[in-house]
Scaffold this active site. Sequence first.
Site: not given
Length: 491
Positions: A213, A398
């Site tokens: 991320e 995720e």
Amino acid sequence: MPDRGTGPVLDRRLLLQLGVAAGALAACSRDPSPSEPSTTVPPWEPPAEPMVFPDGFVWGAATSAFQVEGSTTADGRGPSIWDTFAAEPGRIADGATGDPAADHYRRWESDLDLLVELGLPAYRFSVAWPRVQPTGSGAVNQRGVDFYRRLVDGLLARGIHPAITLYHWDLPQPLQDAGGWAVRDTADRFADYAGIVFDALRDVDATWLTINEPKTTAYVGYRWGAHAPGITDEDQAAAAVHHQLLAHGRAVQAFRASGAAGGIGIALNLLPVYPVDRAADAAAVRVDAVENRLFLDPVLLGRYPTDAIGTQPGQLPADAGRFEDLVRDGDLEAISSPLDLLAIQYYGVTGVDDAGNQVPLYPTSLATWQQVHPEGLYDQLMDLLIDYPDAPPLVITENGIPDPTADGTVEDAERLEFLRAHLQQAARAIGDGVRLTGYYAWSLLDNFEWAEGLSQRWGLVHVDFETQERTPKDSARWYSTVVRANAVAPS
Ligand code: FCB
């Protein structure tokens, strides 16, 4: 901007809602936004029969080093930016630090046994850079490398596939002192570090992920300051985007040069954005640029979008000229090095208004940044199929939800239904042509949830942070049945 140095810690995506852009534009493939109900597109319903995943679909659960390991000074580990940040009063909601977290550094063997007990064939974890290179450059700390060797060998001995993230936010503090991701040198340091880890584990047929991320680090860490390193500067945020992506590209090049086994990708958190009405369409396009295309385009197409940075509603208000000056010859070639997989992390969606603000369209979880909308996962996967037809296979690395009570519970019906609904949408997308090859639930264990500390529990497995006792929640038992059947039943 509210003052984040004192008073309550502001949630990261609540901060985003205060003004930063978000988004994805409403593609024609999408269900309409709630503000414009359609009479022609009925809501999707799961079939009565279980939805079966393709043979070889990889099922797992994920953690990250700083969130679970603890032992932050053991065996020569150096300090990271999260150690520094967590030590500052007011930064973490409950005052927790990275020690002991879930004490995984000492309990890793029984945690791997837990994976076996749950029947999970894959485990995603991250390597702590400050264990491998305590100052972020130079000498290797062999004891740190040895820990990950033992962990990987322990997985392989149990028949579990390792998915290894090289960077999940724990930058060595000396690199931050030299400018962190706002400076180009950090990308070179990362490539060196990545090369060390590839060499140490070159025989392992792993799934490698370079950076977790980059968006969250750039925006929450450098723009809003709610994550380490706690900086509030739009130009540094923009620079952190480029330098993390450059680091990713350089690491992919190092991976190919090392001849290490396995495949490599990057983990991008993507956010479908729905304009709340037609007046918000233009802002939603820009928000899509900031949230998604600023990362997808350079990695998959070798170019930056031209509409992400600027002063129009929804844009990242950094200096576009300064950003362009950071991009040197060869950078975009490195950043767009061919990948074996694209890892996507999906938590929810957002609405966008005509001022480019993120606004609520769907109910949130306990994490107020998370607007829960399972169909958004389908939309996201289909958008990738349409907009990036040459993208490598996708893996969801995720997806998850925190427990509805801060105390945690093992009766977690909300998580179970969240996972079911999202897996149905994943199966639906596969049926419609998306090459999705794996899914990792976030998270295996309750852990240190960044600025929320230990107060927000995301685990399939409950952790008593006093005793470190592990207890699988109902969702973990249910997820085991899904994994064993390679199928998700309607209820
Ligand atoms: C993601 C992070 C992960 C965890 C989840 C809830 O953005 O990658 O570490 O915090 O959110």
